[in-house]
Design an enzyme around this catalytic site. Structure first.
Site, mmCIF file in Angstrom:
data_model
loop_
_atom_site.group_PDB
_atom_site.id
_atom_site.type_symbol
_atom_site.label_atom_id
_atom_site.label_comp_id
_atom_site.label_asym_id
_atom_site.label_seq_id
_atom_site.Cartn_x
_atom_site.Cartn_y
_atom_site.Cartn_z
ATOM 1 N N CYS A 186 -16.384 1.537 0.518
ATOM 2 C CA CYS A 186 -15.230 0.705 0.875
ATOM 3 C C CYS A 186 -14.850 0.825 2.351
ATOM 4 O O CYS A 186 -14.198 -0.063 2.890
ATOM 5 C CB CYS A 186 -14.045 1.040 -0.025
ATOM 6 S SG CYS A 186 -13.438 2.734 0.150
ATOM 7 N N HIS B 198 -7.508 0.818 -6.434
ATOM 8 C CA HIS B 198 -7.729 -0.041 -5.257
ATOM 9 C C HIS B 198 -8.414 -1.326 -5.737
ATOM 10 O O HIS B 198 -9.584 -1.578 -5.422
ATOM 11 C CB HIS B 198 -8.581 0.700 -4.227
ATOM 12 C CG HIS B 198 -8.575 0.081 -2.864
ATOM 13 N ND1 HIS B 198 -7.750 -0.979 -2.514
ATOM 14 C CD2 HIS B 198 -9.306 0.370 -1.742
ATOM 15 C CE1 HIS B 198 -7.979 -1.307 -1.249
ATOM 16 N NE2 HIS B 198 -8.915 -0.509 -0.761
ATOM 17 N N ARG C 228 0.879 -1.184 0.000
ATOM 18 C CA ARG C 228 0.000 0.000 0.000
ATOM 19 C C ARG C 228 0.905 1.220 0.000
ATOM 20 O O ARG C 228 1.709 1.402 0.918
ATOM 21 C CB ARG C 228 -0.922 0.001 1.222
ATOM 22 C CG ARG C 228 -1.705 1.294 1.367
ATOM 23 C CD ARG C 228 -2.794 1.235 2.408
ATOM 24 N NE ARG C 228 -3.958 0.514 1.908
ATOM 25 C CZ ARG C 228 -5.180 0.600 2.433
ATOM 26 N NH1 ARG C 228 -5.399 1.365 3.490
ATOM 27 N NH2 ARG C 228 -6.184 -0.086 1.921
ATOM 28 N N ARG D 21 -13.673 -8.804 1.779
ATOM 29 C CA ARG D 21 -12.252 -8.548 1.501
ATOM 30 C C ARG D 21 -11.451 -9.816 1.804
ATOM 31 O O ARG D 21 -10.542 -10.189 1.076
ATOM 32 C CB ARG D 21 -11.734 -7.386 2.379
ATOM 33 C CG ARG D 21 -12.380 -6.038 2.107
ATOM 34 C CD ARG D 21 -12.053 -5.512 0.732
ATOM 35 N NE ARG D 21 -10.624 -5.440 0.473
ATOM 36 C CZ ARG D 21 -9.825 -4.429 0.850
ATOM 37 N NH1 ARG D 21 -10.331 -3.389 1.449
ATOM 38 N NH2 ARG D 21 -8.531 -4.457 0.594
ATOM 39 N N GLN E 59 -10.331 -4.004 -3.376
ATOM 40 C CA GLN E 59 -11.663 -3.616 -2.908
ATOM 41 C C GLN E 59 -12.731 -3.995 -3.929
ATOM 42 O O GLN E 59 -13.838 -4.400 -3.568
ATOM 43 C CB GLN E 59 -11.708 -2.103 -2.637
ATOM 44 C CG GLN E 59 -13.036 -1.628 -2.102
ATOM 45 C CD GLN E 59 -13.321 -2.133 -0.693
ATOM 46 O OE1 GLN E 59 -12.488 -1.986 0.197
ATOM 47 N NE2 GLN E 59 -14.493 -2.717 -0.480
ATOM 48 N N ASP F 62 -17.434 7.159 -1.674
ATOM 49 C CA ASP F 62 -16.186 7.047 -0.910
ATOM 50 C C ASP F 62 -15.927 8.403 -0.257
ATOM 51 O O ASP F 62 -16.586 9.395 -0.592
ATOM 52 C CB ASP F 62 -15.044 6.655 -1.874
ATOM 53 C CG ASP F 62 -13.729 6.325 -1.170
ATOM 54 O OD1 ASP F 62 -13.724 6.175 0.076
ATOM 55 O OD2 ASP F 62 -12.696 6.218 -1.863
HETATM 56 N N1 NVA Z 1 -10.157 6.635 -1.388
HETATM 57 C C1 NVA Z 1 -9.805 6.194 -0.073
HETATM 58 C C2 NVA Z 1 -10.005 4.726 0.068
HETATM 59 C C3 NVA Z 1 -9.664 4.159 1.417
HETATM 60 C C4 NVA Z 1 -9.830 2.687 1.505
HETATM 61 C C5 NVA Z 1 -8.354 6.569 0.212
HETATM 62 O O1 NVA Z 1 -7.513 6.417 -0.679
HETATM 63 O O2 NVA Z 1 -8.063 7.020 1.311
HETATM 64 N N1 CP Z 2 -11.411 -0.298 2.395
HETATM 65 C C1 CP Z 2 -10.135 -0.332 2.827
HETATM 66 O O1 CP Z 2 -9.188 -0.540 2.047
HETATM 67 O O2 CP Z 2 -9.991 -0.147 4.157
HETATM 68 P P1 CP Z 2 -8.638 0.015 4.992
HETATM 69 O O3 CP Z 2 -8.049 1.345 4.617
HETATM 70 O O4 CP Z 2 -9.054 -0.074 6.407
HETATM 71 O O5 CP Z 2 -7.695 -1.094 4.589
#
Ligand code: NVA
Ligand code: CP
Length: 300
Positions: free
Chosen positions: A259, A131, A104, A287, A134, A219
């Site tokens: 998500c 992502h 990540r 997930r 997800q 989101d």
């Molecule tokens: N769009 C959000 C998704 C988190 C799972 C982010 O990147 O923070």
């Molecule tokens: N939806 C998702 O990726 O959640 P986290 O940021 O908690 O991993």
């Protein structure tokens, strides 16, 4: 044979993705039946997370433990990555010791460089641009609740962000119609939209996007790394909240997904996320199952 990575949904064919979703549903049934299945015995998964995570981390770590293997969580502060060791070198070294690496990070290009130097599968656990993990869970959830998503209408309400980009890819690969309502200045990447034009279109107005939709998705307004834009975004996205009034325009049996983490009162009202259309808890649970199917596909 060249190593397979999962950096975006497009790294798998549509046929492979469909098989993976079916398998995720099967693995969920097996787990619930108490069936022991350990295809990753003695395998090791490394997780490099440069951003916070609850769901992604716990689902991957649980997945590999349930599969009989083990995991190593690496935060940049504790590794030499945080002190400037090149990602290429880190990838070369880790991939001689572990069987797959979940990453990540911020720039998607950094993940691509990492994967380019890894001998083992690299999985995108979220970048600024995509992502994909997800989406596996979201599609699994839709299929479980309503059957095939092909030909269905999905409304994306909010930022043209990493999740929106993966929805554009999913629309192309799973053949559903995606209507995107994002405020001016927050559009998804033009090139992606162009490549996915057959299935995705930008409609701007949330009401137009949601009208008769089978699934409504949103989101957060400010993603990780955009915290300092929170106030500006709160103003720019004020008309983009998924609330009961907006949801009422969708089909009566429409599903709502997010998500998570969610901000009640911002991108979604409490009545929607905690209401009858919402499947966010199944979506979060999936997930685990979807990523087990992914690990099995990449590693066995
Ligand atoms: N769009 C959000 C998704 C988190 C799972 C982010 O990147 O923070
Ligand atoms: N939806 C998702 O990726 O959640 P986290 O940021 O908690 O991993």
């Amino acid at each position: 044979m060249a190593v397979r990575h999962f950096l975006t949904l497009a790294d798998l064919t549509a046929a492979e993705l469909h098989t993976l979703i079916r398998r995720a549903i099967e693995l969920k049934t097996m787990l619930r039946a108490g069936e022991r299945y350990e295809p990753l015995k003695n395998k090791v998964l490394a997780l490099i997370f440069e951003k916070s995570s609850t769901r992604t981390r716990v689902s991957f770590e649980s997945a590999v433990i349930q599969f009989g293997g083990g995991s190593i969580f690496l935060s940049p502060q504790d590794t030499q990555l945080g002190r400037g060791e090149p990602v290429e070198d880190t990838a070369r070294v880790l991939s001689r010791m572990v069987d797959a690496i979940v990453v990540r990070t911020f720039a998607h290009e950094k993940l691509e460089r990492f994967a380019g130097h890894s001998q083992v599968p690299v999985i995108n656990a979220l970048t600024d641009t995509y992502h994909p993990c997800q989406l596996l869970a979201d599609i699994q959830t839709y299929v479980e609740q309503r059957g095939d998503i092909k030909g269905k209408t999905v409304a994306w309400v909010g930022d043209g962000n990493n999740m929106c980009h993966s929805y554009i890819e999913a629309a192309r690969l799973f053949e559903f119609n995606l209507r995107i309502a994002s405020p001016p200045g927050y559009d998804p990447a033009r090139a992606l939209l162009k490549a996915g034009a057959k299935n995705s279109k930008l409609v701007r107005d949330p009401r137009e996007a949601v009208k008769d939709a089978d699934l409504v998705v949103t989101d957060v307004w400010a993603s990780m790394g955009q915290e300092q834009e929170q106030d500006t975004r709160a103003r720019d996205f004020a008309d983009y909240q998924v609330n009961a009034k907006l949801m009422a325009l969708a089909k009566p049996d429409a599903l709502f997904m997010h998500c998570l983490p969610a901000h009640r009162g911002e991108e979604v009202s409490a009545e929607v996320i905690d209401g009858p259309h919402s499947v966010v808890w199944d979506e979060a649970e999936n997930r685990l199952h979807a990523q087990k199917a992914l690990l099995e596909f990449l590693l066995t």
